[in-house]
Design an enzyme around this catalytic site. Sequence first.
Site, short mmCIF file in Angstrom:
data_model
loop_
_atom_site.label_atom_id
_atom_site.label_comp_id
_atom_site.label_asym_id
_atom_site.label_seq_id
_atom_site.Cartn_x
_atom_site.Cartn_y
_atom_site.Cartn_z
N SER A 1 0.85 -1.19 0.00
CA SER A 1 0.00 0.00 0.00
C SER A 1 0.89 1.24 0.00
O SER A 1 2.11 1.14 0.16
CB SER A 1 -0.91 -0.01 1.22
N HIS B 1 0.76 3.33 -2.65
CA HIS B 1 0.92 3.70 -4.07
C HIS B 1 -0.39 4.13 -4.69
O HIS B 1 -0.51 4.16 -5.92
CB HIS B 1 1.48 2.52 -4.86
N ASP C 1 7.31 -9.05 -4.14
CA ASP C 1 6.08 -9.26 -4.91
C ASP C 1 6.18 -10.55 -5.69
O ASP C 1 5.24 -11.37 -5.72
CB ASP C 1 5.84 -8.08 -5.85
N HIS D 1 9.09 3.27 -3.49
CA HIS D 1 9.03 2.80 -2.11
C HIS D 1 9.84 3.68 -1.17
O HIS D 1 10.23 3.24 -0.10
CB HIS D 1 9.52 1.36 -2.00
#
Lengths: 215, 215, 333, 333
Positions: free
Chosen positions: D55, D57, D110, D219
């Site tokens: 989260s 983004h 990811d 990030h």
Amino acid sequence: MPISRAAVLDWITASAGAIAAERAALDRLDAAVGDGEHGTNLDRGFQAVLGKLPDLADQDIGAILKGVGLTLVATVGGASGPLYGTLFLRMGAATAGKAELALDDWTAALAAGVEGVVARGKAAPGEKTMVDALAPALAALRAAAEGSGLEVALRRSAAAAREGMLATVPLVARKGRASYLGERGAGHQDPGATSAHLLLATAAATLAREEGRAV
Amino acid sequence: MPISRAAVLDWITASAGAIAAERAALDRLDAAVGDGEHGTNLDRGFQAVLGKLPDLADQDIGAILKGVGLTLVATVGGASGPLYGTLFLRMGAATAGKAELALDDWTAALAAGVEGVVARGKAAPGEKTMVDALAPALAALRAAAEGSGLEVALRRSAAAAREGMLATVPLVARKGRASYLGERGAGHQDPGATSAHLLLATAAATLAREEGRAV
Amino acid sequence: MKKLLNTPEGLVDDALRGFAAAHPDLVTVHFEPRHIVRADAPVRGKVGLVSGGGSGHEPLHGGFVGRGMLDAACPGAIFTSPTPDQILAATRAVDGGAGVLQIVKNYTGDVLNFEMAAELAGAEGIEVAAVITDDDVAVQDSLYTAGRRGVGVTVLVEKICGAAAEGGRALDEVAAIGRRVNGQGRSMGLALTPCVVPQAGRPTFELADDEMEIGIGIHGEPGRRRAKLGTAAEIAELLATPILDDLPFRAGDEVLAFVNGMGGTPLIELYVIYHELARICAGRGLRIVRNLIGPYITALEMAGCSITLLRLDDELIRLWDAPVETAALRWGS
Amino acid sequence: MKKLLNTPEGLVDDALRGFAAAHPDLVTVHFEPRHIVRADAPVRGKVGLVSGGGSGHEPLHGGFVGRGMLDAACPGAIFTSPTPDQILAATRAVDGGAGVLQIVKNYTGDVLNFEMAAELAGAEGIEVAAVITDDDVAVQDSLYTAGRRGVGVTVLVEKICGAAAEGGRALDEVAAIGRRVNGQGRSMGLALTPCVVPQAGRPTFELADDEMEIGIGIHGEPGRRRAKLGTAAEIAELLATPILDDLPFRAGDEVLAFVNGMGGTPLIELYVIYHELARICAGRGLRIVRNLIGPYITALEMAGCSITLLRLDDELIRLWDAPVETAALRWGS
Ligand SMILES: Nc1ncnc2c1ncn2[C@@H]1O[C@H](COP(=O)(O)OP(=O)(O)O)[C@@H](O)[C@H]1O
Ligand SMILES: Nc1ncnc2c1ncn2[C@@H]1O[C@H](COP(=O)(O)OP(=O)(O)O)[C@@H](O)[C@H]1O
Ligand SMILES: [Mg+2]
Ligand SMILES: [Mg+2]
Ligand SMILES: [Mg+2]
Ligand SMILES: [Mg+2]
């Protein structure tokens, strides 16, 4: 004296405490080369593990370690979640059904775990990852297993993890988020190697204790 | 000695210089009670006026002042654009066709200008606006016109503007952007009253000079 | 000052050049004087909608030029109302014979400049009406102020009047709808950080690390008061309560809830505020039947948000839902 | 740390509650484990599209769930990849019998989590394919890194694959289109300020008042290098040149130009960058035939921007133009 179920539970509990205590420090290490939440990630995971421990307490060591692994996979996220999750899942598979572990069992379990981490993350030693602490720890354990007792072996293993962790400082990362930094990442200690050392140091401090100390 | 066309051009040029010099200070005053760009707004306008002056230089005083007003309306924006624009447009209308101004002409012109500002902005004295400098300046000019010469009258007018400007400090604004601040706006000098004083002080320093000094 | 720009002086024109390059299908951008006009303007027989104001509030107003919303927008310098010549040029460009409606935020500068432009357009025989938005409940006593500021409701007036005009309504009807929206809408905003006007280069005010500025407008001006930074729940309460009490909104009202970002606040935080607002509205028996969440009327890079509530009726819902095709709002077809 | 939130720990769930309250017509939000699913999922016979990531983004990815784009999004903790159980739950929820495509940004975390989920879903008999986006040219030597990061192109892959899936294309075709988009797209970003991860409470890096961080991801991680703050023209050049040279883009190419805000940068500055980018592209003979400008893939409140260029062809243009109806992107019908 073998490693008891209680000692394993002790190890997990103490690891959760150590991670919580080092959370901010791990985040800071991760901020230097990554995104600044490795400690927060692991702490979230180990707090969830603490919540699951009562359900796992009366199971065998394999089931306990598998439960830890599943919980970490489901709560940590990031790169470290699947990696530490795999470590514990594989250690659990290697110790399935066991109520206690001899030094050889522990060595075999850690070997399975580290192999799982490498299979998933594809990191070779020297790429500035948790493998740089895990692999030497495993090697030291194997070397010590020939002749010394559990306590000594665990201490040598933790010491090797510590050396491996410190040796990540000058490295340029080739795996994970830190690799994006290129040369700029050199000079910083890898957060995952640091947390791996923390787990193994905690293992040395807890696994060889008398049965029934604390849960 | 009446006010010449050259003196009027002098006044405009010197005003542009004074505004440019005070731009940051006016912005700072406006930041305390408004949106921090009164100086920038006026400076943009007066720089545009400077660009127009060569075209206006050989016209009568009324046309010069009207040209200044039109330029300010088209380039300043904000509250002060239409207000100062109206001031100059009305002064231009009141001096249409004139090549020089006696003190009475100047007084009548300023009266027309201030009336225009009040008609447009609907500010009464004491509401912490440019009117608090303009209205006393006009009153002082009227009082001085009975008996004293141009230079003295202009000086008294500028002094009255200065007093009016300083008197805005403790006031709570009831017009313009500063009114949104309520009591918090008290203790700050009104930027519009400050720029109005600047124009009138510059008038006192330029309009009564010998013809032909500078353009 | 850290901004993506070439020079402070050139900022507005450079952004307009980018806007022109990005949206030739929607708009034509003029520079002397500055105005953004719907690509197919004037639309014959349709009321033309003109708005404008200082730049630095993007996407307001240029981002709302297009089918179903504005016919033209007049961007001033940063935080500075546009000038009458801009507004007059826009008025001429969008007059399709049915008159032109000005949508003006209630700031002295905006009102005076639009007024002068209306006088000039009137003299040219163009029928002009105006809706002045003044929805900001942070400015409470209109007797002793220049009146309430126009903030969030402006976006809603532009959308709803745009739909009414597109639907063929006459000038006085579109103006009446705009006044109804303004009359039924209330807003309040709050800043966590100031913003920097590029030509000044300094923050418009100073805030400590644990402070917030309550009751701000959209021009970086200080607010009504300063308080210790609160939680999202407290902040939503702080903004919603005066809004709810002012109209007042009543149990059973159907409302549009608009959570607006001030420019520097990311979407994730706006959704947290929306969550709290929805809770507060439910607690009062209000039904949120439409919403808008995002940075739509901003103050450069200021961090913070504003809340707008609009009481709806069937007609306003229909007009809100009608198709819109602009750079910043698009739906239907 | 100045944010609109209740507690750092509760931020993601509070925002998801707001998202659920705001868009019940578009999505259903689940919390245990967290996943956002298109309201009418599973769509029988349609390939299901699942994405997700940390989260912070927003609007990525939840804002892109809806008709014509994603079927589900899995939000992790701030900047932390989601876990396999989230992804598995989403995969089950959107499997309409035609298989599920994962759209994954290339970050170790990811990739590993989506991989584990794919293994688990495969074991349940759900056919799963994956497109990994890795468009960030700031990370140059993929032999010595975890490979390029996935950034801006992810949004374009989600839109275009969404249209292909909506159009009834099979799993392998949709995956191939996604890989084509990724292969023809390149990005690079830059920060003017760091951001603060709420649970850490400190900026992710320090930048002097006259410095910018070049080659950042999304990030808050430090970039490739630091330089003196440049003008918008210099910045656009700095970002566009490596992008243009890398593919390489060639004179005559038709491209989509995407100027993305990092969260704390207001729209007016993004249009300035777009203006400069359009100039640079014109200078190289590229034709920008589609564009996207705004904060679509962000890093909390970080100030800065990224540029993405995507080489288009007729099919990609058609898929880009196809209707989309999500919280953050809407057009057509
Ligand atoms: N491919 C990999 N193999 C082994 N360990 C890795 C790999 N990639 C990253 N790591 C470890 O994970 C750590 C980062 O974990 P964390 O911060 O939780 O995840 P993320 O990088 O997704 O934010 C790194 O410090 C490194 O030790
Ligand atoms: N209604 C009014 N009548 C007279 N002067 C006014 C009025 N409103 C504002 N002003 C003057 O305008 C000044 C502000 O001008 P400026 O900053 O250029 O415009 P804005 O307030 O639109 O930003 C105030 O300081 C005040 O003196
Ligand atoms: Mg990390
Ligand atoms: Mg001002
Ligand atoms: Mg202003
Ligand atoms: Mg992470």
